[in-house]
Structures are given as structure tokens and as C-alpha cells.
Scaffold this motif. Structure first.
Motif, PDB file in Angstrom:
ATOM      1  N   LEU A 143       0.802  -1.229   0.019  1.00 39.51           N
ATOM      2  CA  LEU A 143       0.036  -0.056  -0.082  1.00 39.51           C
ATOM      3  C   LEU A 143       0.942   1.263  -0.070  1.00 39.51           C
ATOM      4  O   LEU A 143       1.512   1.475   0.966  1.00 39.51           O
ATOM      5  CB  LEU A 143      -1.010   0.089   1.313  1.00 39.51           C
ATOM      6  N   GLY A 144       0.794   1.943  -1.165  1.00 42.38           N
ATOM      7  CA  GLY A 144       1.794   3.262  -1.200  1.00 42.38           C
ATOM      8  C   GLY A 144       1.361   4.235  -0.226  1.00 42.38           C
ATOM      9  O   GLY A 144       0.394   3.963   0.702  1.00 42.38           O
ATOM     10  N   TYR A 145       2.125   5.204  -0.210  1.00 45.53           N
ATOM     11  CA  TYR A 145       2.018   6.332   0.642  1.00 45.53           C
ATOM     12  C   TYR A 145       1.194   7.560  -0.252  1.00 45.53           C
ATOM     13  O   TYR A 145       0.871   7.765  -1.255  1.00 45.53           O
ATOM     14  CB  TYR A 145       3.105   6.864   0.747  1.00 45.53           C
ATOM     15  N   ILE A 146       0.205   8.387   0.801  1.00 48.84           N
ATOM     16  CA  ILE A 146      -0.540   9.218   0.491  1.00 48.84           C
ATOM     17  C   ILE A 146       0.271  10.506   0.572  1.00 48.84           C
ATOM     18  O   ILE A 146       1.197  10.924   1.451  1.00 48.84           O
ATOM     19  CB  ILE A 146      -1.841   9.617   1.188  1.00 48.84           C
ATOM     20  N   SER A 147       0.007  11.552  -0.334  1.00 47.98           N
ATOM     21  CA  SER A 147       0.890  12.819  -0.312  1.00 47.98           C
ATOM     22  C   SER A 147       0.785  13.671   0.980  1.00 47.98           C
ATOM     23  O   SER A 147      -0.304  13.522   1.564  1.00 47.98           O
ATOM     24  CB  SER A 147       0.590  13.709  -1.252  1.00 47.98           C
ATOM     25  N   ASN A 148       1.852  14.195   1.710  1.00 43.45           N
ATOM     26  CA  ASN A 148       1.681  15.015   2.878  1.00 43.45           C
ATOM     27  C   ASN A 148       1.260  16.381   2.596  1.00 43.45           C
ATOM     28  O   ASN A 148       1.088  17.157   3.646  1.00 43.45           O
ATOM     29  CB  ASN A 148       3.125  15.011   3.374  1.00 43.45           C
ATOM     30  N   VAL A 149       1.024  16.858   1.179  1.00 49.74           N
ATOM     31  CA  VAL A 149       0.629  18.095   0.826  1.00 49.74           C
ATOM     32  C   VAL A 149      -1.075  18.065   1.321  1.00 49.74           C
ATOM     33  O   VAL A 149      -1.767  17.456   0.882  1.00 49.74           O
ATOM     34  CB  VAL A 149       0.852  18.463  -0.455  1.00 49.74           C
ATOM     35  N   GLU A 150      -1.219  19.273   2.100  1.00 50.92           N
ATOM     36  CA  GLU A 150      -2.673  19.421   2.381  1.00 50.92           C
ATOM     37  C   GLU A 150      -3.482  19.573   1.220  1.00 50.92           C
ATOM     38  O   GLU A 150      -3.219  20.553   0.327  1.00 50.92           O
ATOM     39  CB  GLU A 150      -2.714  20.769   3.338  1.00 50.92           C
ATOM     40  N   PRO A 151      -4.468  18.807   0.880  1.00 52.02           N
ATOM     41  CA  PRO A 151      -5.344  18.807  -0.155  1.00 52.02           C
ATOM     42  C   PRO A 151      -6.185  20.020  -0.189  1.00 52.02           C
ATOM     43  O   PRO A 151      -6.487  20.660   0.599  1.00 52.02           O
ATOM     44  CB  PRO A 151      -6.253  17.697  -0.294  1.00 52.02           C
ATOM     45  N   GLU A 152      -6.520  20.677  -1.430  1.00 49.69           N
ATOM     46  CA  GLU A 152      -7.322  21.605  -1.710  1.00 49.69           C
ATOM     47  C   GLU A 152      -8.939  21.447  -1.095  1.00 49.69           C
ATOM     48  O   GLU A 152      -9.429  20.365  -0.941  1.00 49.69           O
ATOM     49  CB  GLU A 152      -7.626  21.932  -3.137  1.00 49.69           C
ATOM     50  N   PRO A 153      -9.541  22.268  -0.441  1.00 47.38           N
ATOM     51  CA  PRO A 153     -11.009  22.178   0.055  1.00 47.38           C
ATOM     52  C   PRO A 153     -11.817  21.720  -0.911  1.00 47.38           C
ATOM     53  O   PRO A 153     -11.770  22.268  -1.946  1.00 47.38           O
ATOM     54  CB  PRO A 153     -11.160  23.649   0.742  1.00 47.38           C
ATOM     55  N   THR A 154     -12.823  21.195  -0.572  1.00 48.81           N
ATOM     56  CA  THR A 154     -13.932  21.124  -1.249  1.00 48.81           C
ATOM     57  C   THR A 154     -15.166  21.980  -0.902  1.00 48.81           C
ATOM     58  O   THR A 154     -15.396  22.339   0.174  1.00 48.81           O
ATOM     59  CB  THR A 154     -14.518  19.531  -1.036  1.00 48.81           C
ATOM     60  N   TYR A 155     -15.630  22.819  -2.159  1.00 47.58           N
ATOM     61  CA  TYR A 155     -16.641  23.596  -1.859  1.00 47.58           C
ATOM     62  C   TYR A 155     -18.031  22.948  -2.125  1.00 47.58           C
ATOM     63  O   TYR A 155     -18.143  22.309  -3.260  1.00 47.58           O
ATOM     64  CB  TYR A 155     -16.545  25.160  -2.671  1.00 47.58           C
ATOM     65  N   ALA A 156     -19.201  23.453  -1.481  1.00 47.26           N
ATOM     66  CA  ALA A 156     -20.518  22.898  -1.628  1.00 47.26           C
ATOM     67  C   ALA A 156     -21.508  23.855  -1.190  1.00 47.26           C
ATOM     68  O   ALA A 156     -21.341  24.896  -0.654  1.00 47.26           O
ATOM     69  CB  ALA A 156     -20.921  21.577  -0.985  1.00 47.26           C
TER      70      ALA A 156
END
Length: 416
Positions: A286-299
Motif C-alpha cells: 500500500l503506497g503512501y499518500i501525499s503529505n501536501v494538504e489537499p484543496e478544500p471542497t466547496y459545496a
């Protein structure tokens, strides 16, 4: 002439002895009455299945020939059966006012033993004749039921024909005179097959195990390789990471480049040997997930939206969970009317509520085994993203993708 007579008499005596050998009683599980053996079977079946079950044992469903036979059946059931609600199929059927015994291909011509001592009415419907409890003092008597009703049944076979049943019941210990099965000399038999397993590099150990019975007690060895003819014996001398303890094969520090293979367990004693089924050691990742904070989701409030989970490379399979607010870990549970996690890991929100924002949503990805191969013990590998912030917009722009209400979802198409 005297010699010929003597031979004929001797043959007659031996033939009589032979008949007696196979006619002294009934096999285990059968009950003797007169010259017939009976088996009372509590495994409920419809009529056709009950008839086939008796046939498979070389017998037929019961046919009643006399008052004495009926009395034996009734008394036996009354004495041995605590539950009185059971039906017992016979070979008889009742049609147009007459009882016919199919096992003997004849109509009944003796006394009747119907429940309540009342002959059933003459009908153009075929019923199956069963024994059922008629009440205290009456014992078991005949009744009519549909052939589709699940019921117990009674098999019958002449005592002179039971030698075939006795032969079928014989095990490997027949005729040796040993009463304790643990003392029987026998070759090994695998009683617990090794199972394939999925591990990932970095775990401390992995083990596969088989178990066998036998006397003398079997010794174990393990072989690596898919083709049995080319399999190689594995021992601690092969690699000091290997340990064999009884039927357990343990690998310390499993390495995909060395240990990825198929394995077989061999159990052997002085009588013979037996080989187990194939067990595979596979390596997942199982690979690694990026440590960069993802962009917000707008709704928009009261509109639908989705939050994607960044899935790294993996093998063989993963599952997904979502929770919000890292401090209290509120998980999205199955059956939630407003939120649903798809098979691809996307979190769908049917109607965004004001209380859903501003909150962070975290995706948990867990490596799991397949339907056929389990994940190794203590081999738990989980990844989580940095948390995706859900923010509300007052903007009514049509460029923002929304979904209509999802009512009690159970599945969802893939995102592709």
C-alpha cells in the motif's frame, strides 16, 4: 454315491452357516423386528428425497404387512420419540379410497390403522401415508399428508440383505480386534490444510501451518515450488530465517524477492506419506499518500456533493472509511441516509447541512486480503490523508457540480 451325498450335505451345511453369518442382526443404527431391519431417520425431507435416501442405502420406505408390524412401529416411536409432532413417511399413498404400498407394488389388504380409526374419504387427490402421534393410548397411527411436506421417514430392508449395509459401514479398523482407535497403526492423513496468506514487507514473521493424524505420529517437512516434481525442500539449513516446529513453517523477516512462492506440507510415518494442498505466500503493498494538504471542497447548503479519496497504489485490495473532525473521529457508518462511501472510496453527501461545514473529512485506506486469501495475522496497514476541508458557498454558479438526494443507497457506480 455316498461321497457325492456327503459333498452335497456339506455344501448345504456351509451355505446355511453363511446365511446365518449375515443374518444374526441388523447393522448399527437399524432396529430388528422379525426378519426385517428398520431405520428411523429424523432428517426431514419431502417424500421424493426420503424415498431416494432409503434407496441410496439399499432399502425402501416402509410397507406395513400386518398388525404385528404396525404395533412394532407404533410402540418403537412411542417409546423412543419425545417430540410427538413429527410425521414419518412410509411408501404408501392413498388415492380414490385405496392404500397402495409402492415399495412392494401392491394394494393394502389387511387391517387399517388410521388415526381416529376413521378411513379417509374417497378423493381424486393422491396423499402420502405417514405415521403420526394419535394421542395417549393410541400411539402412532396412519395419516395422509402432501408429498411436499418436510417429514422424517422410516426405511425397511429384509435382514437377509443387510450384509451390503454392513460392508458399507466398515472402516479401516474393521476386523483387527482393536477397540481403541488411537492404537491403530495407520498412515498419515491431513486434518488441517495450510492456507494461503498475504503479507507485506516489514512485518516481523509470517507462518503457515498444517496438521496431520497418524500412528506412528507423522513427521513434517515443507517444500517450495508450484511443480511438485521440481519442489525444493526448505529447512533452517536452507535459510536461517526459516523455522519448522511440528507442522508450522515460520519465516522471520519475510522478503518478497526470496519468499514469494507456493508451498506444500508433507506428513510422513513408517506406513506412508501424504502431501497437503498448495499454500501461497503473497506480498501486498500500500503506497503512501501525499503529505501536501489537499484543496478544500466547496459545496452549497442542501445540495449534494462529493469528496474524493486520494488512493495510492496497492495490492491486492483495499477498503475505505471516512471520518470527520480528527479530535473526536465521527465515522461515516453504513446505512447513513445522508452520506455514502462508494466502492472506489469517494464520499458522497446527499444534502450538505450547515453543520457539515467547516469540518475536515479524513479518508482511511486499509489493505485487506481477497475472498480466497487472508491477510496475515498482525499485518494491518492503513493510510490516511491530511483531511479535506468542506466549505459552504453562497455562490449559485452552475459550474459547481451537484447531485440530487441519495435515498438509502446500497451501491454507486464508479467515478469513471
Amino acid at each position: 454315491m455316498k461321497e457325492v451325498c456327503f459333498v452335497l450335505i456339506l455344501i448345504g451345511i456351509l451355505k446355511g452357516i453363511n446365511c446365518q453369518i449375515f443374518s444374526l442382526g441388523c447393522p448399527t443404527g437399524w432396529v430388528l423386528n422379525e426378519n426385517e431391519c428398520y431405520k428411523f431417520v429424523e432428517d426431514d425431507k419431502v417424500y421424493e428425497e426420503a424415498d431416494a435416501a432409503c434407496w441410496s442405502m439399499g432399502a425402501r420406505l416402509l410397507s406395513v404387512d400386518s398388525f404385528q408390524e404396525h404395533e412394532f412401529i407404533s410402540n418403537y416411536l412411542t417409546a423412543s420419540k419425545l417430540m410427538r409432532q413429527t410425521y414419518y413417511y412410509t411408501s404408501g399413498y392413498y388415492f380414490l379410497g385405496r392404500l397402495f404400498w409402492e415399495a412392494e407394488n401392491r394394494y393394502h389388504d389387511g387391517a387399517d390403522f388410521w388415526i381416529g380409526e376413521k378411513t379417509p374419504p374417497k378423493e381424486e387427490i393422491m396423499y402420502r401415508v405417514v405415521y403420526t402421534y394419535a394421542g395417549s393410548g393410541s400411539g402412532y397411527r396412519w395419516a395422509n399428508i402432501s408429498s411436499s411436506i418436510m417429514a422424517s421417514y422410516i426405511c425397511e430392508i429384509p435382514r437377509s440383505q443387510t450384509q451390503d449395509l454392513e460392508i458399507m459401514d466398515r472402516d479401516f479398523d474393521y476386523g483387527i480386534g482393536e477397540t481403541d482407535a488411537r492404537n491403530l497403526i495407520r498412515g498419515p492423513t491431513i486434518v488441517e490444510q495450510p492456507e494461503s496468506i498475504i503479507v507485506f514487507e516489514g512485518v516481523e514473521t509470517v507462518d503457515i501451518e498444517c496438521s496431520a493424524s497418524g500412528n506412528p505420529y507423522p513427521m513434517y517437512s515443507w517444500y517450495r515450488g508450484t511443480n511438485l516434481n521440481d519442489s525444493a525442500l526448505v529447512t533452517s539449513a536452507t535459510d536461517n530465517r526459516y523455522t519448522l516446529t511440528g507442522g508450522k513453517f515460520t519465516i522471520e523477516g519475510p522478503d518478497g524477492s526470496k519468499d514469494l512462492s507456493s508451498y506444500h506440507c508433507k506428513a510422513e510415518n513408517s506406513i506412508g506419506s501424504v502431501l497437503s494442498n498448495e499454500a501461497k505466500i503473497l506480498f501486498g503493498y500500500l503506497g503512501y499518500i501525499s503529505n501536501v494538504e489537499p484543496e478544500p471542497t466547496y459545496a452549497r447548503v442542501f445540495k449534494g456533493t462529493k469528496i474524493d479519496c486520494e488512493t495510492p497504489s496497492y495490492s491486492p485490495r483495499v477498503t475505505y472509511q471516512w471520518f470527520k473532525n480528527a479530535a473526536i473521529n465521527i465515522f461515516v457508518q453504513p446505512g447513513n441516509d445522508n452520506m455514502f462511501v462508494s466502492f472506489s472510496g469517494t464520499l458522497y453527501v446527499s444534502e450538505v447541512q450547515p453543520t457539515d461545514s467547516p469540518k475536515r473529512y479524513f479518508c482511511l485506506i486499509t489493505l485487506v486480503g481477497t475472498d480466497d486469501i487472508k491477510l496475515g495475522k498482525a499485518n494491518t496497514l492503513v493510510r490516511s490523508n491530511k483531511g479535506i476541508l468542506l466549505l459552504l458557498l453562497d455562490d449559485t454558479s452552475s459550474s459547481l457540480q451537484t447531485w440530487t438526494h441519495i435515498s438509502q443507497p446500497t451501491c454507486f457506480p464508479s467515478d469513471s
